[in-house]
Write an enzyme that holds these catalytic residues in place. Structure first.
Site, PDB file in Angstrom:
ATOM      1  N   ASP A 331      -2.181   1.317  -1.291  1.00  0.00           N
ATOM      2  CA  ASP A 331      -1.208   2.154  -0.592  1.00  0.00           C
ATOM      3  C   ASP A 331      -1.640   2.426   0.842  1.00  0.00           C
ATOM      4  O   ASP A 331      -0.834   2.340   1.779  1.00  0.00           O
ATOM      5  CB  ASP A 331      -1.051   3.470  -1.362  1.00  0.00           C
ATOM      6  CG  ASP A 331       0.354   4.024  -1.257  1.00  0.00           C
ATOM      7  OD1 ASP A 331       1.273   3.255  -0.905  1.00  0.00           O
ATOM      8  OD2 ASP A 331       0.553   5.218  -1.537  1.00  0.00           O
ATOM      9  N   ASP A 393       4.319   6.717  -6.944  1.00  0.00           N
ATOM     10  CA  ASP A 393       3.657   7.999  -6.707  1.00  0.00           C
ATOM     11  C   ASP A 393       3.838   8.958  -7.876  1.00  0.00           C
ATOM     12  O   ASP A 393       3.222  10.022  -7.903  1.00  0.00           O
ATOM     13  CB  ASP A 393       4.211   8.639  -5.428  1.00  0.00           C
ATOM     14  CG  ASP A 393       4.015   7.739  -4.215  1.00  0.00           C
ATOM     15  OD1 ASP A 393       2.993   7.047  -4.164  1.00  0.00           O
ATOM     16  OD2 ASP A 393       4.901   7.715  -3.333  1.00  0.00           O
TER      17      ASP A 393
END
Length: 556
Positions: A331, A393
């Site tokens: 990420d 997420d």
């Protein structure tokens, strides 16, 4: 913003987005302080030479000219010396702030901004050839109220998914010796994630993100189709426990040889499947209706996340740590490092998640929770009208929350791991929102979620002195209740050796102890027998399993 009104009095105005550079000239924040001037349509020229200037100049006007053929400075200089009080440059390409060097900024004292070609056509269509406009730059709010909705949805999904996953997993383990009903077998299936699967998953994520960046217009429809299918399955999985409680529709369809239908599903479950597919199809058809389609997408997305959290299972904290750390690096790399590798200076993650500006389809990836902006600022038209949070997420920290809940149940810790990890997820999400407000750019949420959840889980295990068990996942396979030691009725017709074999078959633990120390095992058996008069020991009995309401074999 540019507020456009018709030349007629009392006409209703409309705001359009413009992109300007404050170094050319400042714009007032309040619309009431902005000068309302005539917008002159000069899009037939590019205003790069004196021949492009109309007779009489641009006295107290804001000309609209096309982009190209010369620098922004040449256009705005010609406009200024010919009496213009501003300049709108119409662009068919992606909007960028008009720039120049320091000396050029000092020479110019009128605002210059870029307006999209589509907005220029809309102005001409709705207001006619004679229009007035006012340029202003309203103050953008630091945070929008929609983050509260995103926070509740994300934390709620992680908490419910983690709790459900842990409870279902423990229930499945305790009921392994019972016959599985065909209609519920699919709901109880789980997938244990291994090291190889983690590596393959990360490679697939990187490959798909890069392919989407280069071939977005082609692959976006593939992702939309996959989302519709996965959301249908997730919605079915979430609603099926409630539908099974209904007393109606328990009969099954007649025998047939059709695919899937040969299993003779119940009518109520068949209707539920039709409903879930219909909901996904409705979203797929009306996915670009910004007024209400976002709510349906969020509902389908939450159902998908709950299904994945219930299905995917990590058996050790070591595997959880590996998965979260690898995706943490993934990420951060694609958000903060890739801007230095792309020509546009945009990160791959943000551009793919929000949809490339130069996309011809103007489609958006559905793998996000999205909530429209709730602030009253007109800048909501210019910036992204939605705030988004990716499914990753939610799912990545969610598998750790599910692991914590399963471990809580096994060690009977009153769900301290589950609560602590869920609270840590909420804190990490708040840190993400704060960083978003301070940096005013897209944030990799895992940058804050992974450290918060991992360190909190580690700290709780260390504080409870269960770090070894928590790291290895001890207890998930061997902490199930063992059969109680019972005294067998003495049968004079059974030889001693056979009687001993029967005792060993019912109590394998006693068998091991007898191999190690026959005397101590005999003493334990005698002690247990002597206590039988005081305490009644339950003897496992073979009972006929009650009929499940879902095993109705009646035909419709």
């Amino acid at each position: 913003m540019v507020r456009v009104l018709s030349g007629e009095r009392g006409s209703k105005g409309k705001d359009y987005c413009i992109l300007f550079n404050s170094q050319w000239a400042h714009l007032p924040q309040d619309l009431s302080k902005a000068s309302l001037l005539e917008l002159r349509n000069q899009t037939a020229s590019v205003l790069c030479s004196s021949s492009d200037v109309p007779r009489g100049g641009f006295n107290y006007q804001i000309p609209m000219v096309m982009r190209g053929n010369c620098a922004f400075y040449e256009k705005v200089r010609l406009a200024q010396i010919n009496g213009a009080h501003g300049l709108l440059i119409v662009s068919k390409e992606r909007l960028v702030p008009p720039g120049g060097n320091r000396s050029q900024y000092e020479e110019i004292d009128i605002p210059v901004a870029l307006l999209s070609y589509d907005d220029m056509l809309d102005i001409h269509k709705n207001f006619g050839p004679y229009v007035k406009g006012a340029l202003y730059a309203p103050k953008e709010p630091v945070l929008d109220y929609n983050i509260v909705i995103i926070f509740v949805m994300a934390v709620g999904t992680v908490a419910i998914g983690g709790y459900w996953a842990g409870s279902r997993d423990v229930k499945r383990r305790s009921m392994e010796h019972k016959r599985d009903d065909g209609t519920e077998k699919h709901d109880d299936e789980t997938t244990d994630v291994t090291l190889i699967m983690i590596c393959v998953f990360v490679v697939m994520c990187c490959s798909m993100l890069i392919l989407l960046y280069f071939f977005y217009d082609h692959l976006v429809y593939v992702i939309i189709g996959i989302f519709c299918l996965a959301a249908s399955i997730g919605l079915y999985s979430c609603l099926s426990p409630f539908v099974r409680r209904f007393p109606l529709g328990k009969c099954r369809i007649p025998d047939n040889k059709l695919p899937y239908f040969h299993k003779r599903p119940q009518v109520r479950m068949l209707l539920l499947a039709v409903f879930c597919i219909s909901v996904s199809v409705v979203w797929g058809v009306f996915r670009n209706e910004d007024q209400w389609a976002w709510a349906l997408q969020d509902a389908l997305g939450i159902a998908f996340c709950l299904y994945m959290l219930k299905t995917i299972r990590l058996s050790t904290f070591k595997d959880c740590t590996l998965l979260l750390v690898v995706l943490f690096v993934y990420d951060v790399f694609f958000v903060f490092i890739t801007p230095f590798l792309t020509k546009s200076g945009e990160s791959l993650m943000v551009e793919v998640a929000a949809g490339p500006a130069d996309s011809t389809t103007q489609e958006k990836l559905p793998m996000v929770l999205k909530v429209p902006r709730l602030s009253l600022s007109p800048l909501a038209l210019c910036d992204r009208p939605f705030s988004i949070l990716g499914f990753g997420d939610i799912l990545v920290p969610g598998v750790l929350v599910a692991y914590c809940h399963r471990f809580d149940i096994q060690v009977q810790s009153s769900r301290v791991y589950f609560v602590a990890c869920t609270v840590a997820y909420g804190i990490g999400l708040l840190m993400t929102f704060v960083a978003l407000a301070m940096m005013q750019m897209g944030q990799p949420a895992l940058l804050y979620l992974v450290p918060c959840t991992l360190f909190t889980s580690f700290a709780v295990a260390f504080w409870r002195k269960e770090l070894g068990m928590f790291w290895r996942g001890s207890g998930f396979a061997k902490d199930l209740p063992q059969p109680s030691l019972v005294e067998l009725p003495k049968d004079s017709n059974i030889p001693p050796a056979s009687q001993q074999d029967r005792e060993q078959m019912i109590n394998p633990t006693l068998c091991v102890k007898e191999l190690q120390s026959p005397t101590s095992a005999a003493e334990e058996l005698a002690d247990t027998t002597s206590k039988r008069d005081q305490t009644e020991i339950p003897i496992p009995q073979s009972k006929e399993e009650p009929a499940d309401e879902n095993t109705d074999n009646g035909e419709c």
